[in-house]
Design a protein around this motif. Structure first.
Motif, PDB file in Angstrom:
ATOM      1  N   GLN A  96       0.826  -1.213   0.000  1.00 29.91           N
ATOM      2  CA  GLN A  96       0.000   0.000   0.000  1.00 29.91           C
ATOM      3  C   GLN A  96       0.862   1.265   0.000  1.00 29.91           C
ATOM      4  OE1 GLN A  96      -3.916  -0.641   2.534  1.00 29.91           O
ATOM      5  NE2 GLN A  96      -2.145  -1.366   3.665  1.00 29.91           N
ATOM      6  N   TYR A  97       2.131   1.128   0.403  1.00 26.36           N
ATOM      7  CA  TYR A  97       2.982   2.305   0.590  1.00 26.36           C
ATOM      8  C   TYR A  97       4.171   2.372  -0.360  1.00 26.36           C
ATOM      9  CZ  TYR A  97       0.346   2.198   4.925  1.00 26.36           C
ATOM     10  OH  TYR A  97      -0.675   2.152   5.847  1.00 26.36           O
ATOM     11  N   THR A  98       4.532   1.248  -0.972  1.00 24.91           N
ATOM     12  CA  THR A  98       5.670   1.240  -1.876  1.00 24.91           C
ATOM     13  C   THR A  98       5.294   0.516  -3.161  1.00 24.91           C
ATOM     14  OG1 THR A  98       8.065   0.843  -1.998  1.00 24.91           O
ATOM     15  CG2 THR A  98       6.719  -0.922  -1.062  1.00 24.91           C
ATOM     16  N   SER A  99       6.126   0.635  -4.165  1.00 26.43           N
ATOM     17  CA  SER A  99       5.826   0.016  -5.452  1.00 26.43           C
ATOM     18  C   SER A  99       6.098  -1.480  -5.398  1.00 26.43           C
ATOM     19  CB  SER A  99       6.676   0.647  -6.555  1.00 26.43           C
ATOM     20  OG  SER A  99       8.048   0.333  -6.359  1.00 26.43           O
ATOM     21  N   SER A 155       5.883   8.341  -2.216  1.00 26.16           N
ATOM     22  CA  SER A 155       4.991   8.900  -1.209  1.00 26.16           C
ATOM     23  C   SER A 155       5.789   9.131   0.056  1.00 26.16           C
ATOM     24  CB  SER A 155       3.830   7.929  -0.941  1.00 26.16           C
ATOM     25  OG  SER A 155       4.317   6.751  -0.310  1.00 26.16           O
ATOM     26  N   PRO A 156       5.279   9.993   0.961  1.00 23.63           N
ATOM     27  CA  PRO A 156       6.015  10.270   2.206  1.00 23.63           C
ATOM     28  C   PRO A 156       6.199   9.025   3.074  1.00 23.63           C
ATOM     29  CG  PRO A 156       4.319  11.929   1.805  1.00 23.63           C
ATOM     30  CD  PRO A 156       4.093  10.838   0.815  1.00 23.63           C
ATOM     31  N   ARG A 157       5.337   8.018   2.908  1.00 21.28           N
ATOM     32  CA  ARG A 157       5.426   6.823   3.745  1.00 21.28           C
ATOM     33  C   ARG A 157       6.014   5.629   2.991  1.00 21.28           C
ATOM     34  NH1 ARG A 157       0.294   5.741   7.411  1.00 21.28           N
ATOM     35  NH2 ARG A 157       1.936   4.573   8.498  1.00 21.28           N
ATOM     36  N   GLN A 158       6.716   5.918   1.908  1.00 27.48           N
ATOM     37  CA  GLN A 158       7.316   4.826   1.153  1.00 27.48           C
ATOM     38  C   GLN A 158       8.315   4.053   2.007  1.00 27.48           C
ATOM     39  OE1 GLN A 158       8.383   4.980  -3.254  1.00 27.48           O
ATOM     40  NE2 GLN A 158      10.392   5.222  -2.326  1.00 27.48           N
ATOM     41  N   TRP A 159       9.006   4.746   2.905  1.00 32.25           N
ATOM     42  CA  TRP A 159       9.983   4.088   3.767  1.00 32.25           C
ATOM     43  C   TRP A 159       9.322   2.980   4.589  1.00 32.25           C
ATOM     44  CZ3 TRP A 159       9.240   3.878   8.988  1.00 32.25           C
ATOM     45  CH2 TRP A 159       8.280   4.756   9.525  1.00 32.25           C
ATOM     46  N   TRP A 160       8.066   3.175   4.955  1.00 30.50           N
ATOM     47  CA  TRP A 160       7.348   2.184   5.762  1.00 30.50           C
ATOM     48  C   TRP A 160       7.104   0.911   4.940  1.00 30.50           C
ATOM     49  CZ3 TRP A 160       6.480   0.009  10.012  1.00 30.50           C
ATOM     50  CH2 TRP A 160       5.293  -0.659  10.322  1.00 30.50           C
ATOM     51  N   GLY A 161       6.707   1.084   3.693  1.00 28.85           N
ATOM     52  CA  GLY A 161       6.530  -0.072   2.832  1.00 28.85           C
ATOM     53  C   GLY A 161       7.834  -0.797   2.583  1.00 28.85           C
ATOM     54  N   ASP A 162       8.931  -0.024   2.395  1.00 32.59           N
ATOM     55  CA  ASP A 162      10.244  -0.638   2.195  1.00 32.59           C
ATOM     56  C   ASP A 162      10.663  -1.430   3.430  1.00 32.59           C
ATOM     57  OD1 ASP A 162      10.226   0.640  -0.243  1.00 32.59           O
ATOM     58  OD2 ASP A 162      11.635   2.214   0.344  1.00 32.59           O
ATOM     59  N   VAL A 166      11.683  -5.497   3.922  1.00 32.94           N
ATOM     60  CA  VAL A 166      12.852  -6.084   4.580  1.00 32.94           C
ATOM     61  C   VAL A 166      12.416  -7.083   5.648  1.00 32.94           C
ATOM     62  CG1 VAL A 166      14.874  -5.582   5.994  1.00 32.94           C
ATOM     63  CG2 VAL A 166      14.298  -4.077   4.086  1.00 32.94           C
ATOM     64  N   ALA A 167      11.386  -6.710   6.432  1.00 29.55           N
ATOM     65  CA  ALA A 167      10.875  -7.626   7.452  1.00 29.55           C
ATOM     66  C   ALA A 167      10.354  -8.912   6.818  1.00 29.55           C
ATOM     67  CB  ALA A 167       9.764  -6.940   8.251  1.00 29.55           C
ATOM     68  N   ALA A 168       9.685  -8.787   5.675  1.00 28.00           N
ATOM     69  CA  ALA A 168       9.171  -9.970   4.983  1.00 28.00           C
ATOM     70  C   ALA A 168      10.318 -10.875   4.543  1.00 28.00           C
ATOM     71  CB  ALA A 168       8.338  -9.549   3.773  1.00 28.00           C
ATOM     72  N   ALA A 169      11.434 -10.283   4.109  1.00 26.44           N
ATOM     73  CA  ALA A 169      12.595 -11.079   3.694  1.00 26.44           C
ATOM     74  C   ALA A 169      13.141 -11.892   4.863  1.00 26.44           C
ATOM     75  CB  ALA A 169      13.681 -10.161   3.136  1.00 26.44           C
ATOM     76  N   VAL A 170      13.247 -11.250   6.033  1.00 26.77           N
ATOM     77  CA  VAL A 170      13.746 -11.952   7.219  1.00 26.77           C
ATOM     78  C   VAL A 170      12.791 -13.083   7.600  1.00 26.77           C
ATOM     79  CG1 VAL A 170      14.296 -11.707   9.670  1.00 26.77           C
ATOM     80  CG2 VAL A 170      14.973  -9.917   8.060  1.00 26.77           C
ATOM     81  N   LEU A 171      11.501 -12.830   7.497  1.00 23.55           N
ATOM     82  CA  LEU A 171      10.508 -13.848   7.845  1.00 23.55           C
ATOM     83  C   LEU A 171      10.521 -15.000   6.849  1.00 23.55           C
ATOM     84  CD1 LEU A 171       7.674 -11.379   8.834  1.00 23.55           C
ATOM     85  CD2 LEU A 171       8.761 -13.022  10.388  1.00 23.55           C
ATOM     86  N   TRP A 172      10.692 -14.709   5.565  1.00 24.17           N
ATOM     87  CA  TRP A 172      10.763 -15.777   4.557  1.00 24.17           C
ATOM     88  C   TRP A 172      11.992 -16.650   4.802  1.00 24.17           C
ATOM     89  CZ3 TRP A 172      11.603 -15.022  -1.434  1.00 24.17           C
ATOM     90  CH2 TRP A 172      11.478 -16.264  -2.066  1.00 24.17           C
ATOM     91  N   GLY A 173      13.136 -15.996   5.026  1.00 23.07           N
ATOM     92  CA  GLY A 173      14.328 -16.766   5.342  1.00 23.07           C
ATOM     93  C   GLY A 173      14.143 -17.583   6.607  1.00 23.07           C
ATOM     94  N   GLY A 174      13.487 -17.006   7.614  1.00 29.53           N
ATOM     95  CA  GLY A 174      13.223 -17.731   8.851  1.00 29.53           C
ATOM     96  C   GLY A 174      12.324 -18.935   8.634  1.00 29.53           C
ATOM     97  N   THR A 175      11.367 -18.812   7.718  1.00 29.31           N
ATOM     98  CA  THR A 175      10.488 -19.944   7.406  1.00 29.31           C
ATOM     99  C   THR A 175      11.281 -21.093   6.804  1.00 29.31           C
ATOM    100  OG1 THR A 175       8.643 -18.427   6.986  1.00 29.31           O
ATOM    101  CG2 THR A 175       8.435 -20.659   6.135  1.00 29.31           C
ATOM    102  N   THR A 176      12.165 -20.783   5.859  1.00 28.76           N
ATOM    103  CA  THR A 176      13.001 -21.817   5.243  1.00 28.76           C
ATOM    104  C   THR A 176      13.872 -22.501   6.292  1.00 28.76           C
ATOM    105  OG1 THR A 176      13.059 -20.592   3.160  1.00 28.76           O
ATOM    106  CG2 THR A 176      14.760 -22.259   3.488  1.00 28.76           C
ATOM    107  N   LEU A 177      14.458 -21.711   7.190  1.00 33.50           N
ATOM    108  CA  LEU A 177      15.301 -22.282   8.243  1.00 33.50           C
ATOM    109  C   LEU A 177      14.485 -23.133   9.205  1.00 33.50           C
ATOM    110  CD1 LEU A 177      17.534 -19.157   9.008  1.00 33.50           C
ATOM    111  CD2 LEU A 177      18.175 -21.191   7.708  1.00 33.50           C
ATOM    112  N   ALA A 178      13.273 -22.678   9.528  1.00 34.50           N
ATOM    113  CA  ALA A 178      12.419 -23.443  10.442  1.00 34.50           C
ATOM    114  C   ALA A 178      12.055 -24.799   9.843  1.00 34.50           C
ATOM    115  CB  ALA A 178      11.157 -22.644  10.765  1.00 34.50           C
ATOM    116  N   ILE A 179      11.799 -24.818   8.545  1.00 31.53           N
ATOM    117  CA  ILE A 179      11.463 -26.083   7.886  1.00 31.53           C
ATOM    118  C   ILE A 179      12.627 -27.059   7.961  1.00 31.53           C
ATOM    119  CG2 ILE A 179      10.955 -27.140   5.637  1.00 31.53           C
ATOM    120  CD1 ILE A 179       9.352 -24.576   4.996  1.00 31.53           C
ATOM    121  N   ARG A 180      13.845 -26.576   7.707  1.00 33.50           N
ATOM    122  CA  ARG A 180      15.000 -27.449   7.706  1.00 33.50           C
ATOM    123  C   ARG A 180      15.453 -27.847   9.106  1.00 33.50           C
ATOM    124  NH1 ARG A 180      18.370 -27.952   3.443  1.00 33.50           N
ATOM    125  NH2 ARG A 180      19.381 -29.393   4.892  1.00 33.50           N
TER     126      ARG A 180
END
Length: 297
Positions: A96-99, A155-162, A166-180
């Motif tokens: 909603q806040y970033t492209s 937008s002024p809140r693009q930083w929030w979407g960015d 980054v948080a989603a990347a950490v969570l995705w990596g964490g999911t892969t690690l949790a599975i293994r």
């Protein structure tokens, strides 16, 4: 339960599946953002998990896969499902806040999370200096391809979407690690995926109701197409293939291959929307290929 045979290197079948998945994921962020004009982010994420979860259950029943037998995977399944739900909450709210282009770049910081964490789980998947160089080169190629779009904030809140990307990347990596790291490493891919879809369906739909998002009652043909692509093609078919790959191949090498996803998104835009392919993109594709070869050589 018989442990799966895990291949240290990617064969032709793995590479073909990965390239197909990355192509689909490259288009997915665009589809998700486009659908936000007609459906809230949390309902969109939650309902696609509901539909995809139902498809996984039907697929498993047809193939005789036992989804509900006791195999010690419950704790790992709940952990992976919670991380999966949080990841997609970050992605869909962040869009909603970033492209979509910026979001997909930040999401694909995930291979670094996997590369840092996997040596603690499987020593044989520790990256050498050359492979780390390939990982950095591959991500640098992705960032270089998108650098022109980072020059001005939308937008002024693009930083929030960015930040959510980054948080989603950490969570995705964490999911892969949790599975293994848990008993999910030996569970069927269908069961691994159903844990994540089931937990995320409950969590995201509950979050949508709590946040007061309007329930989507009217579905246009456009929304049905965008949602159907995400639920059936991406959340069911491509994720099922991805978790099968995690079960049978080295996670670090798989994760690095996913860095091709953002550039597939650019190529899809060129083919489907007649957007131009610049010299910057060609150079980035060459650098990305070199980085992947360094990691998987």
């Amino acid at each position: 339960m018989t442990p799966p045979i895990r291949h240290a290197h990617l064969d032709a079948r793995a590479v073909s599946l990965l390239l197909l998945c990355c192509l689909l994921w490259g288009i997915n962020q665009v589809a998700a953002k486009a659908a936000l004009t007609e459906i809230g982010p949390l309902w969109q994420a939650g309902l696609r998990s509901v539909v995809a979860g139902g498809l996984v259950w039907l697929w498993s029943a047809a193939r005789g896969v036992r989804l509900f037998e006791r195999d010690g995977s419950l704790a790992g399944g709940l952990l992976a499902g919670s991380l999966f739900a949080a990841e997609f909450a970050c992605i869909f709210v962040g869009l909603q806040y970033t492209s979509a282009s910026r979001m997909v770049v930040f999401i694909y910081l995930s291979p670094f999370v996997v590369a840092l964490g996997m040596p603690w789980i499987a020593h044989g998947e520790k990256l050498s200096g050359r492979q780390w160089a390939g990982l950095v080169l591959a991500f640098g190629a992705v960032a270089f391809a998108f650098a022109e779009g980072f020059s001005a904030a939308q937008s002024p809140r693009q930083w929030w979407g960015d930040a959510l990307g980054v948080a989603a990347a950490v969570l995705w990596g964490g999911t892969t690690l949790a599975i293994r790291a848990t008993r999910l490493a030996h569970a069927p891919a269908e069961k691994t995926l159903l844990y994540q879809l089931g937990v995320s369906a409950l969590a995201l739909c509950a979050a949508a109701a709590w946040a007061g998002e309007p329930v989507p009652l009217q579905w246009s043909p456009r929304l049905l197409g965008l949602f159907g692509f995400q639920a059936v093609i991406v959340s069911f078919a491509s994720y099922l293939a991805w978790f099968w790959l995690i079960r049978h191949y080295a996670a670090t090498r798989l994760a690095v291959f996913t860095l091709s996803t953002p550039l597939f998104g650019l190529l899809a835009g060129a083919l489907l929307l007649s957007e131009g392919i610049s010299a910057r993109l060609v150079a980035a594709l060459a650098a990305l290929a070199a980085g992947i070869v360094l990691v998987n050589r």
